[in-house]
Scaffold this motif. Sequence first.
Motif, PDB file in Angstrom:
ATOM      1  N   LEU A 101     -13.326  86.626  68.779  1.00 46.43           N
ATOM      2  CA  LEU A 101     -14.665  87.158  68.496  1.00 46.43           C
ATOM      3  C   LEU A 101     -15.538  87.078  69.744  1.00 46.43           C
ATOM      4  O   LEU A 101     -16.194  88.050  70.127  1.00 46.43           O
ATOM      5  N   ASP A 102     -15.546  85.905  70.403  1.00 46.71           N
ATOM      6  CA  ASP A 102     -16.363  85.735  71.603  1.00 46.71           C
ATOM      7  C   ASP A 102     -15.913  86.669  72.726  1.00 46.71           C
ATOM      8  O   ASP A 102     -16.742  87.223  73.457  1.00 46.71           O
ATOM      9  N   THR A 103     -14.605  86.846  72.849  1.00 44.11           N
ATOM     10  CA  THR A 103     -14.072  87.693  73.915  1.00 44.11           C
ATOM     11  C   THR A 103     -14.440  89.148  73.705  1.00 44.11           C
ATOM     12  O   THR A 103     -14.993  89.807  74.602  1.00 44.11           O
ATOM     13  N   ALA A 104     -14.148  89.671  72.505  1.00 40.66           N
ATOM     14  CA  ALA A 104     -14.324  91.106  72.261  1.00 40.66           C
ATOM     15  C   ALA A 104     -15.780  91.492  72.051  1.00 40.66           C
ATOM     16  O   ALA A 104     -16.262  92.473  72.626  1.00 40.66           O
ATOM     17  N   ALA A 105     -16.488  90.737  71.200  1.00 44.42           N
ATOM     18  CA  ALA A 105     -17.875  91.089  70.877  1.00 44.42           C
ATOM     19  C   ALA A 105     -18.863  90.520  71.886  1.00 44.42           C
ATOM     20  O   ALA A 105     -19.991  90.994  71.968  1.00 44.42           O
ATOM     21  N   GLY A 106     -18.429  89.516  72.630  1.00 38.99           N
ATOM     22  CA  GLY A 106     -19.288  88.910  73.641  1.00 38.99           C
ATOM     23  C   GLY A 106     -18.984  89.424  75.033  1.00 38.99           C
ATOM     24  O   GLY A 106     -19.682  90.287  75.571  1.00 38.99           O
ATOM     25  N   ASP A 107     -17.905  88.913  75.628  1.00 43.54           N
ATOM     26  CA  ASP A 107     -17.589  89.215  77.029  1.00 43.54           C
ATOM     27  C   ASP A 107     -17.312  90.695  77.263  1.00 43.54           C
ATOM     28  O   ASP A 107     -17.873  91.310  78.182  1.00 43.54           O
ATOM     29  N   TRP A 108     -16.408  91.262  76.467  1.00 43.88           N
ATOM     30  CA  TRP A 108     -16.050  92.665  76.690  1.00 43.88           C
ATOM     31  C   TRP A 108     -17.250  93.581  76.509  1.00 43.88           C
ATOM     32  O   TRP A 108     -17.507  94.456  77.346  1.00 43.88           O
ATOM     33  N   PHE A 109     -17.974  93.386  75.408  1.00 43.27           N
ATOM     34  CA  PHE A 109     -19.091  94.298  75.144  1.00 43.27           C
ATOM     35  C   PHE A 109     -20.139  94.203  76.244  1.00 43.27           C
ATOM     36  O   PHE A 109     -20.657  95.220  76.703  1.00 43.27           O
ATOM     37  N   ALA A 110     -20.482  92.982  76.661  1.00 40.54           N
ATOM     38  CA  ALA A 110     -21.489  92.821  77.709  1.00 40.54           C
ATOM     39  C   ALA A 110     -21.073  93.534  78.991  1.00 40.54           C
ATOM     40  O   ALA A 110     -21.896  94.174  79.655  1.00 40.54           O
ATOM     41  N   ALA A 111     -19.792  93.441  79.326  1.00 40.13           N
ATOM     42  CA  ALA A 111     -19.304  94.052  80.564  1.00 40.13           C
ATOM     43  C   ALA A 111     -19.342  95.575  80.504  1.00 40.13           C
ATOM     44  O   ALA A 111     -19.840  96.236  81.431  1.00 40.13           O
ATOM     45  N   ILE A 112     -18.826  96.153  79.420  1.00 40.96           N
ATOM     46  CA  ILE A 112     -18.775  97.616  79.374  1.00 40.96           C
ATOM     47  C   ILE A 112     -20.148  98.217  79.111  1.00 40.96           C
ATOM     48  O   ILE A 112     -20.440  99.339  79.535  1.00 40.96           O
ATOM     49  N   ASP A 113     -21.016  97.458  78.430  1.00 39.45           N
ATOM     50  CA  ASP A 113     -22.379  97.943  78.204  1.00 39.45           C
ATOM     51  C   ASP A 113     -23.136  98.013  79.526  1.00 39.45           C
ATOM     52  O   ASP A 113     -23.906  98.946  79.768  1.00 39.45           O
ATOM     53  N   LYS A 114     -22.928  97.036  80.388  1.00 39.22           N
ATOM     54  CA  LYS A 114     -23.564  97.041  81.704  1.00 39.22           C
ATOM     55  C   LYS A 114     -23.118  98.252  82.515  1.00 39.22           C
ATOM     56  O   LYS A 114     -23.931  98.914  83.177  1.00 39.22           O
ATOM     57  N   ILE A 115     -21.823  98.558  82.445  1.00 37.35           N
ATOM     58  CA  ILE A 115     -21.309  99.732  83.166  1.00 37.35           C
ATOM     59  C   ILE A 115     -21.906 101.010  82.591  1.00 37.35           C
ATOM     60  O   ILE A 115     -22.386 101.885  83.314  1.00 37.35           O
ATOM     61  N   GLN A 116     -21.876 101.133  81.251  1.00 37.84           N
ATOM     62  CA  GLN A 116     -22.364 102.348  80.596  1.00 37.84           C
ATOM     63  C   GLN A 116     -23.833 102.600  80.901  1.00 37.84           C
ATOM     64  O   GLN A 116     -24.262 103.753  81.041  1.00 37.84           O
ATOM     65  N   ASN A 117     -24.624 101.551  81.017  1.00 42.41           N
ATOM     66  CA  ASN A 117     -26.062 101.701  81.204  1.00 42.41           C
ATOM     67  C   ASN A 117     -26.474 101.912  82.656  1.00 42.41           C
ATOM     68  O   ASN A 117     -27.669 102.068  82.942  1.00 42.41           O
ATOM     69  N   ASN A 118     -25.509 101.927  83.574  1.00 41.37           N
ATOM     70  CA  ASN A 118     -25.831 102.224  84.974  1.00 41.37           C
ATOM     71  C   ASN A 118     -26.262 103.688  85.074  1.00 41.37           C
ATOM     72  O   ASN A 118     -25.512 104.583  84.689  1.00 41.37           O
ATOM     73  N   ASN A 133      -8.475  99.713  85.031  1.00 44.35           N
ATOM     74  CA  ASN A 133      -7.294  99.614  85.891  1.00 44.35           C
ATOM     75  C   ASN A 133      -6.999  98.195  86.340  1.00 44.35           C
ATOM     76  O   ASN A 133      -5.830  97.861  86.601  1.00 44.35           O
ATOM     77  N   ASP A 134      -8.024  97.359  86.456  1.00 48.34           N
ATOM     78  CA  ASP A 134      -7.843  96.020  87.013  1.00 48.34           C
ATOM     79  C   ASP A 134      -8.116  94.902  86.002  1.00 48.34           C
ATOM     80  O   ASP A 134      -7.346  93.950  85.911  1.00 48.34           O
ATOM     81  N   VAL A 135      -9.208  95.026  85.260  1.00 47.30           N
ATOM     82  CA  VAL A 135      -9.605  93.923  84.373  1.00 47.30           C
ATOM     83  C   VAL A 135      -8.788  93.907  83.084  1.00 47.30           C
ATOM     84  O   VAL A 135      -8.208  92.876  82.709  1.00 47.30           O
ATOM     85  N   MET A 136      -8.727  95.041  82.384  1.00 47.85           N
ATOM     86  CA  MET A 136      -8.082  95.042  81.079  1.00 47.85           C
ATOM     87  C   MET A 136      -6.585  94.736  81.108  1.00 47.85           C
ATOM     88  O   MET A 136      -6.091  94.043  80.198  1.00 47.85           O
ATOM     89  N   PRO A 137      -5.811  95.184  82.096  1.00 50.83           N
ATOM     90  CA  PRO A 137      -4.401  94.774  82.117  1.00 50.83           C
ATOM     91  C   PRO A 137      -4.237  93.252  82.143  1.00 50.83           C
ATOM     92  O   PRO A 137      -3.339  92.705  81.484  1.00 50.83           O
TER      93      PRO A 137
END
Length: 214
Positions: A101-118, A133-137
């Motif tokens: 839960l912490d990984t997917a709803a916390g860490d992952w979401f925060a990271a991709i949301d930051k990218i999307q909002n650029n 290409n680098d993080v998710m594998p």
Amino acid sequence: YQRRVHGDRNTPIALWYFNAKSRALYPALVAEVGRLNWKFVPITMEDWPTLKPTTPLGSLPVLEVEGKQYTQSLSILRFLSRAAGLDGATAADQLMSGQLLDTAAGDWFAAIDKIQNNPDRSQRKAGFAHWFNDVMPNQFAFLERMMKGSRFTSQLTSGELCLFAGLNLMMDVEPRLLEGHPAVAELYARVGAVPAVARYMEVVNAMPHHFERP
């Protein structure tokens, strides 16, 4: 699977969030699979400036329970998980579900949301390329070491639902995300085939998508 329900599953619950396929997907799936008495309250960008000062911390999502408002995404998820009995049948399952839960709803979401909002499209494109290409594998390699076959826990938990939600949001940007990762792909397909998940995904996929390919 069997659920251990904590409290009254029939207590009315309202989940407030922007009218988009985004962060609310995580708690919505937990509430839907857990058959909680819940409803989604969509918030428009036009209404948000007026509503913002009335929320506990000036942010969304907000969970309304018996007339009282609560906030913070992970706290909401843990409350719903316990209410629905989806937090894990054993202490080990609870710990595993919590870290997913912490990984997917916390860490992952925060990271991709930051990218999307650029606001810079080229930087968004580069940011997503690095993420996929680098993080998710590496993330998949860590996850696969924790799995037994295509499972993390003895029965479906909120952690696996959050993992499904996080992967689904990312696949709006990179549809080939799970290629080459059969164990995670099998888990994704199994969770997606749960009737309550499949039904709700039809609803949420009709909403505007927050994450999209740059």
